[in-house]
Design an enzyme around this catalytic site. Structure first.
Site, PDB file in Angstrom:
ATOM      1  N   TRP A   1       0.810  -1.221   0.000  1.00 37.16           N
ATOM      2  CA  TRP A   1       0.000   0.000   0.000  1.00 37.16           C
ATOM      3  C   TRP A   1       0.846   1.275   0.000  1.00 37.16           C
ATOM      4  CZ3 TRP A   1       1.816   2.604   4.046  1.00 37.16           C
ATOM      5  CH2 TRP A   1       2.296   1.864   5.129  1.00 37.16           C
ATOM      6  N   ASN A   2       2.144   1.186   0.317  1.00 36.75           N
ATOM      7  CA  ASN A   2       2.851   2.452   0.581  1.00 36.75           C
ATOM      8  C   ASN A   2       3.206   3.231  -0.673  1.00 36.75           C
ATOM      9  OD1 ASN A   2       4.787   0.564  -0.117  1.00 36.75           O
ATOM     10  ND2 ASN A   2       6.328   1.392   1.279  1.00 36.75           N
TER      11      ASN A   2
ATOM     12  N   LYS B   1      -2.281  -8.278  -7.995  1.00 35.09           N
ATOM     13  CA  LYS B   1      -3.131  -8.224  -6.800  1.00 35.09           C
ATOM     14  C   LYS B   1      -2.627  -7.053  -5.956  1.00 35.09           C
ATOM     15  CE  LYS B   1      -3.350  -8.893  -2.989  1.00 35.09           C
ATOM     16  NZ  LYS B   1      -3.621  -7.893  -1.891  1.00 35.09           N
ATOM     17  N   PRO B   2      -3.283  -5.898  -6.036  1.00 35.61           N
ATOM     18  CA  PRO B   2      -2.833  -4.724  -5.286  1.00 35.61           C
ATOM     19  C   PRO B   2      -3.196  -4.846  -3.803  1.00 35.61           C
ATOM     20  CG  PRO B   2      -4.847  -4.205  -6.464  1.00 35.61           C
ATOM     21  CD  PRO B   2      -4.480  -5.607  -6.851  1.00 35.61           C
ATOM     22  N   ALA B   3      -2.599  -4.020  -2.980  1.00 34.13           N
ATOM     23  CA  ALA B   3      -2.923  -4.023  -1.556  1.00 34.13           C
ATOM     24  C   ALA B   3      -4.387  -3.638  -1.351  1.00 34.13           C
ATOM     25  CB  ALA B   3      -2.019  -3.049  -0.806  1.00 34.13           C
TER      26      ALA B   3
ATOM     27  N   GLY C   1       6.628  -6.335  -0.248  1.00 37.76           N
ATOM     28  CA  GLY C   1       5.899  -6.253   1.012  1.00 37.76           C
ATOM     29  C   GLY C   1       6.773  -6.719   2.144  1.00 37.76           C
ATOM     30  N   SER C   2       6.175  -7.195   3.203  1.00 38.27           N
ATOM     31  CA  SER C   2       6.936  -7.583   4.391  1.00 38.27           C
ATOM     32  C   SER C   2       7.708  -8.875   4.169  1.00 38.27           C
ATOM     33  CB  SER C   2       5.971  -7.772   5.565  1.00 38.27           C
ATOM     34  OG  SER C   2       5.062  -8.824   5.244  1.00 38.27           O
TER      35      SER C   2
ATOM     36  N   GLU D   1      10.876  -8.110  -3.013  1.00 36.59           N
ATOM     37  CA  GLU D   1      11.339  -6.828  -2.467  1.00 36.59           C
ATOM     38  C   GLU D   1      10.702  -6.699  -1.087  1.00 36.59           C
ATOM     39  OE1 GLU D   1      13.720  -5.381  -5.645  1.00 36.59           O
ATOM     40  OE2 GLU D   1      13.480  -4.880  -3.545  1.00 36.59           O
ATOM     41  N   LEU D   2      11.504  -6.916  -0.040  1.00 39.77           N
ATOM     42  CA  LEU D   2      10.931  -7.129   1.288  1.00 39.77           C
ATOM     43  C   LEU D   2      11.304  -6.005   2.255  1.00 39.77           C
ATOM     44  CD1 LEU D   2      11.608 -10.974   1.381  1.00 39.77           C
ATOM     45  CD2 LEU D   2       9.572  -9.763   0.551  1.00 39.77           C
TER      46      LEU D   2
ATOM     47  N   CYS E   1      10.249   1.446   2.477  1.00 45.94           N
ATOM     48  CA  CYS E   1      11.146   0.332   2.810  1.00 45.94           C
ATOM     49  C   CYS E   1      12.602   0.786   2.884  1.00 45.94           C
ATOM     50  CB  CYS E   1      11.018  -0.734   1.743  1.00 45.94           C
ATOM     51  SG  CYS E   1      11.406  -0.083   0.127  1.00 45.94           S
TER      52      CYS E   1
ATOM     53  N   GLU F   1      11.856  -2.877  11.827  1.00 51.34           N
ATOM     54  CA  GLU F   1      11.472  -1.782  10.928  1.00 51.34           C
ATOM     55  C   GLU F   1      10.282  -1.054  11.558  1.00 51.34           C
ATOM     56  OE1 GLU F   1       9.654  -3.128   7.261  1.00 51.34           O
ATOM     57  OE2 GLU F   1      10.902  -1.727   6.152  1.00 51.34           O
TER      58      GLU F   1
ATOM     59  N   GLU G   1      14.949  -4.647  -9.109  1.00 53.74           N
ATOM     60  CA  GLU G   1      13.927  -3.985  -9.923  1.00 53.74           C
ATOM     61  C   GLU G   1      14.501  -2.676 -10.460  1.00 53.74           C
ATOM     62  OE1 GLU G   1      10.403  -3.844  -7.343  1.00 53.74           O
ATOM     63  OE2 GLU G   1       9.770  -5.717  -8.273  1.00 53.74           O
TER      64      GLU G   1
HETATM   65  N1  LIG Z   1      11.651  -3.790  -0.656  1.00 51.06           N
HETATM   66  C1  LIG Z   1      10.731  -2.986  -1.173  1.00 51.06           C
HETATM   67  O1  LIG Z   1      10.862  -2.491  -2.313  1.00 51.06           O
HETATM   68  C2  LIG Z   1       9.488  -2.667  -0.379  1.00 51.06           C
HETATM   69  C3  LIG Z   1       8.637  -1.699  -0.873  1.00 51.06           C
HETATM   70  C4  LIG Z   1       7.485  -1.392  -0.144  1.00 51.06           C
HETATM   71  C5  LIG Z   1       7.192  -2.053   1.049  1.00 51.06           C
HETATM   72  N2  LIG Z   1       8.045  -2.986   1.494  1.00 51.06           N
HETATM   73  C6  LIG Z   1       7.792  -3.652   2.773  1.00 51.06           C
HETATM   74  O2  LIG Z   1       6.371  -3.967   2.915  1.00 51.06           O
HETATM   75  C7  LIG Z   1       5.998  -3.856   4.272  1.00 51.06           C
HETATM   76  C8  LIG Z   1       4.806  -2.923   4.401  1.00 51.06           C
HETATM   77  O3  LIG Z   1       3.864  -3.147   3.367  1.00 51.06           O
HETATM   78  P1  LIG Z   1       2.575  -4.018   3.629  1.00 51.06           P
HETATM   79  O4  LIG Z   1       2.099  -3.806   5.030  1.00 51.06           O
HETATM   80  O5  LIG Z   1       1.610  -3.829   2.534  1.00 51.06           O
HETATM   81  O6  LIG Z   1       3.166  -5.493   3.490  1.00 51.06           O
HETATM   82  P2  LIG Z   1       2.355  -6.846   3.551  1.00 51.06           P
HETATM   83  O7  LIG Z   1       3.393  -7.870   3.359  1.00 51.06           O
HETATM   84  O8  LIG Z   1       1.478  -6.956   4.719  1.00 51.06           O
HETATM   85  O9  LIG Z   1       1.375  -6.822   2.256  1.00 51.06           O
HETATM   86  C9  LIG Z   1       1.896  -6.677   0.981  1.00 51.06           C
HETATM   87  C10 LIG Z   1       0.920  -7.293  -0.023  1.00 51.06           C
HETATM   88  O10 LIG Z   1       0.837  -8.681   0.243  1.00 51.06           O
HETATM   89  C11 LIG Z   1      -0.515  -9.076   0.397  1.00 51.06           C
HETATM   90  N3  LIG Z   1      -0.544 -10.188   1.343  1.00 51.06           N
HETATM   91  C12 LIG Z   1      -0.446 -10.139   2.685  1.00 51.06           C
HETATM   92  N4  LIG Z   1      -0.460 -11.385   3.195  1.00 51.06           N
HETATM   93  C13 LIG Z   1      -0.571 -12.239   2.130  1.00 51.06           C
HETATM   94  C14 LIG Z   1      -0.637 -13.650   1.980  1.00 51.06           C
HETATM   95  N5  LIG Z   1      -0.590 -14.484   3.033  1.00 51.06           N
HETATM   96  N6  LIG Z   1      -0.742 -14.170   0.727  1.00 51.06           N
HETATM   97  C15 LIG Z   1      -0.789 -13.364  -0.349  1.00 51.06           C
HETATM   98  N7  LIG Z   1      -0.729 -12.018  -0.278  1.00 51.06           N
HETATM   99  C16 LIG Z   1      -0.622 -11.472   0.951  1.00 51.06           C
HETATM  100  C17 LIG Z   1      -1.219  -7.837   0.878  1.00 51.06           C
HETATM  101  O11 LIG Z   1      -2.591  -7.918   0.575  1.00 51.06           O
HETATM  102  C18 LIG Z   1      -0.510  -6.763   0.056  1.00 51.06           C
HETATM  103  O12 LIG Z   1      -1.053  -6.735  -1.248  1.00 51.06           O
HETATM  104  C19 LIG Z   1       7.210  -3.308   4.993  1.00 51.06           C
HETATM  105  O13 LIG Z   1       7.923  -4.368   5.585  1.00 51.06           O
HETATM  106  C20 LIG Z   1       8.060  -2.693   3.890  1.00 51.06           C
HETATM  107  O14 LIG Z   1       9.440  -2.671   4.208  1.00 51.06           O
HETATM  108  C21 LIG Z   1       9.208  -3.320   0.814  1.00 51.06           C
HETATM  109  O1  LIG Z   2       8.990   1.633  -0.072  1.00 48.91           O
HETATM  110  C1  LIG Z   2       9.180   1.270  -1.164  1.00 48.91           C
HETATM  111  C2  LIG Z   2       9.752   2.048  -2.298  1.00 48.91           C
HETATM  112  O2  LIG Z   2      10.587   1.178  -3.018  1.00 48.91           O
HETATM  113  C3  LIG Z   2      10.456   3.275  -1.855  1.00 48.91           C
HETATM  114  S1  LIG Z   2      11.170   4.162  -3.179  1.00 48.91           S
HETATM  115  O3  LIG Z   2      10.258   5.287  -3.487  1.00 48.91           O
HETATM  116  O4  LIG Z   2      11.307   3.267  -4.351  1.00 48.91           O
HETATM  117  O5  LIG Z   2      12.457   4.627  -2.673  1.00 48.91           O
END
Ligand SMILES: NC(=O)c1ccc[n+]([C@@H]2O[C@H](COP(=O)([O-])OP(=O)(O)OC[C@H]3O[C@@H](n4cnc5c(N)ncnc54)[C@H](O)[C@@H]3O)[C@@H](O)[C@H]2O)c1
Ligand SMILES: O=C[C@H](O)CS(=O)(=O)O
Length: 492
Positions: free
Chosen positions: A162-163, A186-188, A242-243, A264-265, A298, A393, A470
């Protein structure tokens, strides 16, 4: 600002507010729905389909059906569709920014910046599409010739956070499309409207039916959608942002079908300031790296290590700048920091602060929530490594500052984590730039800057921050298979 009317009731192009999913070129209403709410006000913005396994399988089938024709297009033909999409995104940036701020909360100017940043990945990979080169390898047998081709991997799945509701989608979809792959997104659940608006513009750009699909689902159904994407043998690549916790789950679910994975975690970025740093530059970098998107990125600096000679000065100047951040509704003029995405995010910042105070830290500025949706930009001093805010984090506007004495100590503190995404340090010493830059165990190192992300560079992390890169020319490789043709009987 009138808090009672929807901030997206008055788009320039109302057709960009899509509230149906896109599967096989058809907009799908779905039988069940979930609400999309404005994190700044709690106001309901829209309802979107709450889809599950059957619709996900339909989307995979539609993508698989669309793949042959999409891969058969020349790179130049795919380039043309992508560049039309890019142009439409840029032309509609104001509406896309309003939709993004409404469902994610970041200030409008920041949202518009994300639209442009997200579009840049489409432009970049539209160009890279034309540079997917194969090669011939000097033969070791004159009766044979060795030819290497690169071919699209197949149906790709993208699960996004979502961020950055636009940029995290385009950073995955653009290389996939450029390589000749169709995508199921599949978006957030918090931010589906941005994804659907992007899909509408892709349709207008002439994206063939089934090449780009968006399956919307709430938190519970996201698990079902994810399972269907992971378990389908037709899906040959899964890209997740995501996480780390969810990344592990998806990786495990993909194992039976041996998919290519891009992950990308999570991060835990150190921000190191040496005695010889330009302190004003370091504070400027700290502000952008820490408080961008209310600290919900992230690559945000998560912990600050400041050498003892400049510790007090850095804290004083950072505090002065943090005090100047205006917190409020992202649509209001002059606001620099919007709401947190939800109450859990506010609670996590509070928990990290409480833990730190209990272990000896002190609040220099901030430290308090503003109702259930906002948090004041915060600086903590006298931080130590036992505190949760240095290990986890925070994902919020919290800057914990810790003192260090030697370069070796700073590097050891910075590397003492399972994460390895982004890191930052400030020094004017060229030898130290190479020593520390090479010693930090991170995929990305900002040196005398706090803003490092751009489409042209490889974005990604070491250790448990993910797999793959990426952006950059590397970013398309995950969407390609390398094929070796061995031609015999050349002498006949
Ligand atoms: N490395 C990167 O580029 C990057 C970028 C943005 C966010 N993040 C990380 O994402 C986290 C915050 O974002 P968030 O709260 O949306 O993360 P999240 O992992 O909770 O959710 C991300 C996506 O995964 C989906 N999801 C959640 N559980 C799932 C499951 N069991 N099966 C399938 N899909 C599932 C969610 O619906 C959402 O679309 C932070 O840890 C942040 O560091 C990393
Ligand atoms: O949080 C995730 C994004 O990758 C941050 S950035 O805008 O690409 O730096």
């Amino acid at each position: 600002m009138d808090m009672k009317t929807s901030p997206i009731a008055t788009l320039n192009d109302a057709g960009l507010l899509k509230t149906q999913a896109l599967i096989g070129g058809e907009w799908i209403a779905g039988a069940a729905h979930f609400d999309v709410n404005d994190p700044a006000t709690g106001l309901k913005l829209a309802e979107v389909p709450n889809l599950g396994t059957p619709e996900t399988l339909d989307a995979i089938a539609a993508a698989d059906k669309a793949w042959p024709a999409w891969r058969a297009k020349t790179a130049k033909e795919r380039h043309a569709v992508m560049m039309k999409w890019f142009s439409l995104i840029v032309a509609n940036a104001d509406d896309l920014a309003r939709i993004l701020t409404a469902e994610q909360g970041k200030p409008l100017a920041e949202a518009r910046g994300e639209v442009v940043y997200g579009a840049s990945f489409i432009e970049w990979f539209a160009e890279e599409a034309k540079r997917v080169y194969g090669e011939t390898i000097p033969t070791t047998d004159n009766g044979k010739r060795y030819i290497i081709l690169k071919q699209p991997v197949g149906v790709c799945a993208a699960i996004t956070p979502w961020n950055f509701p636009i940029a995290m989608i385009t950073r995955k979809v653009a290389p996939a499309l450029a390589a000749g792959c169709p995508v199921v997104i599949k978006p957030a659940e918090q931010t589906p409207l941005s994804a659907l608006a992007l899909a509408e513009l892709a349709q207008r750009a002439g994206m063939p039916a089934g090449v780009l699909n968006v399956v919307t689902a709430d938190g519970a159904n996201s698990v079902l959608v994810g399972k269907a994407l992971c378990e389908s043998d037709a899906v040959r690549h899964l890209s997740f942002t995501g996480s780390t916790e969810v990344g592990r789950i998806l990786m495990r679910q993909c194992a039976p079908t041996i998919k290519k994975l891009s992950l990308e975690l999570g991060g835990n970025a150190p921000f190191i300031v040496f005695d010889d740093a330009d302190i004003d530059s370091a504070v400027e970098g700290a502000m952008i790296s820490k408080y961008r998107n209310a600290g919900q990125t992230c690559v945000c600096a998560n912990r600050f290590y400041v050498q003892e000679g400049v510790y007090e000065t850095f804290i004083a100047r950072l505090t002065e700048k943090a005090r100047g951040i205006k917190v409020g509704n992202g649509f209001e003029p002059g606001i620099n920091q919007g709401p947190m995405i939800d109450g859990n995010a506010v609670a996590k910042v509070e928990a990290h602060i409480s833990d730190a105070l209990a272990k000896g830290a002190r609040v220099v500025v901030g430290g308090a929530r503003i109702d259930d949706r906002f948090f004041t930009p915060t600086v903590l001093a006298d931080v130590s490594s036992e505190m949760l805010c240095t290990k986890e984090e925070t994902f919020g506007p919290l800057a914990p500052v810790m003192k260090f004495r030697t370069e070796a100590e700073a590097v050891a503190l910075a590397n003492a984590t399972e994460f390895g995404l982004a890191s930052y340090f400030y020094t004017r010493d060229v030898g130290r730039i190479f020593r520390v830059g090479e010693a930090l165990e991170y995929g990305m190192v900002g040196i005398n800057t706090g803003l490092i992300s751009t489409a042209e560079v490889p974005f990604g992390g070491f250790k448990q921050s993910g797999l793959g890169r990426e952006g950059s020319h590397q970013g398309i490789e995950d969407y390609l298979e390398v094929k070796y043709l061995c031609l015999g009987d050349i002498g006949k």
